[in-house]
Motif scaffolding. Sequence first.
Motif, PDB file in Angstrom:
ATOM      1  N   ALA A  72      64.522   5.655 -17.465  1.00 35.95           N
ATOM      2  CA  ALA A  72      64.528   6.856 -18.304  1.00 35.95           C
ATOM      3  C   ALA A  72      63.543   7.896 -17.787  1.00 35.95           C
ATOM      4  N   ALA A  73      62.358   7.444 -17.385  1.00 35.37           N
ATOM      5  CA  ALA A  73      61.344   8.384 -16.897  1.00 35.37           C
ATOM      6  C   ALA A  73      61.783   9.034 -15.586  1.00 35.37           C
ATOM      7  N   ARG A  74      62.323   8.234 -14.661  1.00 38.12           N
ATOM      8  CA  ARG A  74      62.735   8.791 -13.362  1.00 38.12           C
ATOM      9  C   ARG A  74      63.905   9.741 -13.520  1.00 38.12           C
ATOM     10  N   ARG A  75      64.794   9.490 -14.460  1.00 38.42           N
ATOM     11  CA  ARG A  75      65.954  10.355 -14.648  1.00 38.42           C
ATOM     12  C   ARG A  75      65.548  11.753 -15.091  1.00 38.42           C
ATOM     13  N   ARG A  76      64.456  11.831 -15.865  1.00 36.39           N
ATOM     14  CA  ARG A  76      64.042  13.137 -16.378  1.00 36.39           C
ATOM     15  C   ARG A  76      63.330  13.986 -15.330  1.00 36.39           C
ATOM     16  N   LEU A  77      62.969  13.370 -14.208  1.00 32.73           N
ATOM     17  CA  LEU A  77      62.269  14.097 -13.157  1.00 32.73           C
ATOM     18  C   LEU A  77      63.244  14.512 -12.056  1.00 32.73           C
ATOM     19  N   SER A  78      62.701  15.165 -11.036  1.00 34.82           N
ATOM     20  CA  SER A  78      63.533  15.780 -10.009  1.00 34.82           C
ATOM     21  C   SER A  78      64.419  14.763  -9.300  1.00 34.82           C
ATOM     22  N   ALA A  79      65.719  15.048  -9.280  1.00 30.71           N
ATOM     23  CA  ALA A  79      66.657  14.202  -8.552  1.00 30.71           C
ATOM     24  C   ALA A  79      66.808  14.631  -7.111  1.00 30.71           C
ATOM     25  N   SER A  80      66.245  15.781  -6.744  1.00 31.13           N
ATOM     26  CA  SER A  80      66.365  16.279  -5.366  1.00 31.13           C
ATOM     27  C   SER A  80      65.192  15.865  -4.502  1.00 31.13           C
ATOM     28  N   HIS A  81      64.267  15.112  -5.069  1.00 28.17           N
ATOM     29  CA  HIS A  81      63.122  14.646  -4.301  1.00 28.17           C
ATOM     30  C   HIS A  81      63.174  13.123  -4.162  1.00 28.17           C
ATOM     31  N   THR A  82      62.663  12.653  -3.033  1.00 27.47           N
ATOM     32  CA  THR A  82      62.552  11.223  -2.765  1.00 27.47           C
ATOM     33  C   THR A  82      61.093  10.901  -2.482  1.00 27.47           C
ATOM     34  N   GLU A 114      62.153   9.266  16.000  1.00 26.53           N
ATOM     35  CA  GLU A 114      63.221   8.402  15.457  1.00 26.53           C
ATOM     36  C   GLU A 114      62.988   8.109  13.979  1.00 26.53           C
ATOM     37  N   LEU A 115      61.748   7.855  13.621  1.00 26.88           N
ATOM     38  CA  LEU A 115      61.436   7.608  12.210  1.00 26.88           C
ATOM     39  C   LEU A 115      61.697   8.848  11.366  1.00 26.88           C
ATOM     40  N   ARG A 116      61.336  10.042  11.886  1.00 26.31           N
ATOM     41  CA  ARG A 116      61.603  11.290  11.154  1.00 26.31           C
ATOM     42  C   ARG A 116      63.103  11.458  10.910  1.00 26.31           C
ATOM     43  N   GLU A 117      63.892  11.154  11.930  1.00 24.06           N
ATOM     44  CA  GLU A 117      65.345  11.292  11.775  1.00 24.06           C
ATOM     45  C   GLU A 117      65.877  10.318  10.718  1.00 24.06           C
ATOM     46  N   MET A 118      65.374   9.088  10.753  1.00 24.96           N
ATOM     47  CA  MET A 118      65.797   8.113   9.753  1.00 24.96           C
ATOM     48  C   MET A 118      65.382   8.537   8.359  1.00 24.96           C
ATOM     49  N   LEU A 119      64.159   9.033   8.234  1.00 27.02           N
ATOM     50  CA  LEU A 119      63.699   9.506   6.933  1.00 27.02           C
ATOM     51  C   LEU A 119      64.518  10.696   6.456  1.00 27.02           C
ATOM     52  N   GLY A 120      64.864  11.587   7.398  1.00 27.96           N
ATOM     53  CA  GLY A 120      65.666  12.743   7.037  1.00 27.96           C
ATOM     54  C   GLY A 120      67.021  12.339   6.477  1.00 27.96           C
ATOM     55  N   ALA A 121      67.706  11.414   7.167  1.00 30.89           N
ATOM     56  CA  ALA A 121      69.004  10.947   6.663  1.00 30.89           C
ATOM     57  C   ALA A 121      68.844  10.228   5.329  1.00 30.89           C
ATOM     58  N   PHE A 122      67.775   9.465   5.200  1.00 28.79           N
ATOM     59  CA  PHE A 122      67.517   8.730   3.952  1.00 28.79           C
ATOM     60  C   PHE A 122      67.281   9.691   2.789  1.00 28.79           C
ATOM     61  N   VAL A 123      66.507  10.747   3.041  1.00 27.19           N
ATOM     62  CA  VAL A 123      66.188  11.696   1.977  1.00 27.19           C
ATOM     63  C   VAL A 123      67.414  12.532   1.604  1.00 27.19           C
ATOM     64  N   GLN A 124      68.153  12.989   2.599  1.00 26.41           N
ATOM     65  CA  GLN A 124      69.295  13.856   2.320  1.00 26.41           C
ATOM     66  C   GLN A 124      70.420  13.109   1.599  1.00 26.41           C
ATOM     67  N   ALA A 125      70.441  11.790   1.704  1.00 25.84           N
ATOM     68  CA  ALA A 125      71.462  11.026   0.972  1.00 25.84           C
ATOM     69  C   ALA A 125      71.255  11.106  -0.531  1.00 25.84           C
ATOM     70  N   ARG A 126      70.031  11.379  -0.975  1.00 23.87           N
ATOM     71  CA  ARG A 126      69.702  11.536  -2.396  1.00 23.87           C
ATOM     72  C   ARG A 126      70.084  10.301  -3.228  1.00 23.87           C
ATOM     73  N   THR A 127      70.003   9.140  -2.619  1.00 25.47           N
ATOM     74  CA  THR A 127      70.368   7.917  -3.353  1.00 25.47           C
ATOM     75  C   THR A 127      69.215   6.923  -3.452  1.00 25.47           C
ATOM     76  N   ALA A 128      68.045   7.289  -2.958  1.00 27.66           N
ATOM     77  CA  ALA A 128      66.939   6.332  -2.919  1.00 27.66           C
ATOM     78  C   ALA A 128      66.542   5.881  -4.318  1.00 27.66           C
ATOM     79  N   ALA A 129      66.435   6.832  -5.250  1.00 25.89           N
ATOM     80  CA  ALA A 129      66.026   6.464  -6.606  1.00 25.89           C
ATOM     81  C   ALA A 129      67.020   5.506  -7.236  1.00 25.89           C
TER      82      ALA A 129
END
Length: 589
Positions: free
Chosen positions: A96-106, A296-311
């Motif tokens: 519930a707490a995470r849902r009320r906060l930004s969904a565009s941030h990881t 390589e890590l930056r690229e992986m993090l970029g793909a991970f963040v842009q997927a917006r599914t981490a939460a």
Amino acid sequence: MSAVDQTWDDGLIARRASDRAVYEDPGMGVGMGVGMGVGMGVGAPPGSNGYPPVGGGYPGPLRERLAALRELLGLSATRLDPEDLAEAGRVLDEAAARRRLSASHTVVAIAGATGSGKSTLINALAGVPISESGLRRPTTAAPIACAWSEGAAGLLDRLAIPGRLRRRPLAGGDGDEALQGLVLVDLPDHDSALTAHRDQVDRILGLVDAVIWVVDPEKYADAALHERYLRPLAGHAEVTFVVLNQVDRLPGDAAHQVLDDLRRLLDEDGVALGEHGEPGATVLALSALTGEGVTELREMLGAFVQARTAAERRLSADVDAAAARLHPVYVGEGRPGLGERSQEDFGARLAVAVGATAAGEAAEREWRRNASRACGTPWLRLWRWYERLRTPAAHTGEPGEAEPPEEEPTARQRVEQAVRVVAEEAAHGLPAPWAQAVREAAVRGARDLPEVLDDLAARERETRGGGRPPRPAWWPVAVLVQASMTLLQIFGALWLAGQIAGLVEPGLTRPVLVMLGGIVGGPLVEWACAAAARGPARRYGNDTERRLREAAASCGRAKVLDPIAAELMRYREVREQYATVSGGRATGG
């Protein structure tokens, strides 16, 4: 709260039970496991069952699982110990707490041991000195955050990171656009000698969306790391990065050998590895100091963040972990329930306790006695009357048949034994808390059952004693024939007396024949009536026994079986909800 203090007929489940009684049925450790939710109850408005409504902002499967978890805890609140439900409640609060906060941030935490190079890595990713690095240990004393875009203040407030420890990366750096939405948090050392630092690590790991574990060639196999964090977090592999740092210190192929050994250890920990397109943890080697592998890590993090599914993936793993913890209290062995045979056996035991068989036999004897009195010869009745006067307790009805001593109408021990047996049969295969709830429901319902059965037996005796059993249509005819036989005896005797007195013409043959006909015919009529009465008497006794059996079974059903059915129905519903929460992976009864 113990189920001992609760009544069985509470809420919706009991109301459903009254409509359709059902007798047949069917961990996380410390570290990120310390909760994937310590501090999850941030401003969560409670729902009707004490847990906040969640799931509205999450994709379908996760939303359904969260709703099922909320319903599961509501149904279980009065049956299970609060400690068993605490972790699942924290997961709901977190959702519930995470849902009320930004969904565009990881939010990604960088964690590691002393000297592993966490601060150097975050500085390399940001392109500016975000976190202090150096030889002094511990270098990082408090969490430091770096956000690649605006709008993350609420998330950082929730992590309790003060404004003075919030940073921004170097504007215009390579890959900054791909990292928009990323929030990196540099944590204190998880193996710090200071307890406050370790507490900070555990708290933050319970609130972030993902974690990058930074290990070095010297401490990558540290037992504290694997046993305290990686092994309990095996289910969170999809939101886990494991980075082997400082590979510049390894000569030749040593880096590959250490990386392979690291993968082996992770596999032994149960952490799925994201290789060959399979979902799992990301494992790679780099050097934050020289920059090798950082891109390589930056690229992986970029793909991970842009997927917006981490939460969502992190929260789904939290639900998996909560379901695994709840497995022992929701899943038993076999198929729990109360079958027809168990119900019939319970009714039979109550019938024995209430004396149904003895009552039926007494009713049959009473019928036969009435038949004997109505159709017996007057001389035999006089003899029986004389025998009763001489020995009142010797005979009660038919010659030579002694009345058996009446037992106690309801044997309390038999009733208690019947309740114990049926409760154990119903509880067989249930997890311990639900089995205990079934037993307690049965015991509560049976508290006054012996007294009620006593009243049933007493009313049945009063009914038999207050009136005569119904008589078949042939009884008046039999009585008339028996009276005729008696009249024949009297007429023959008077005829003989008249001959002796000289009042009637002598002739012994005819009066003797008349008298013998009455003497022989009376017992014959009585015998025939007794034989004819056996069938109706048996049916009358069987009807009496059946009525008492049905009355006892009805009381037992209302007071014991229905409460058991309500508990079994509640368990069936929580099992359905638990199956949804666990993603259909629940096994057992």
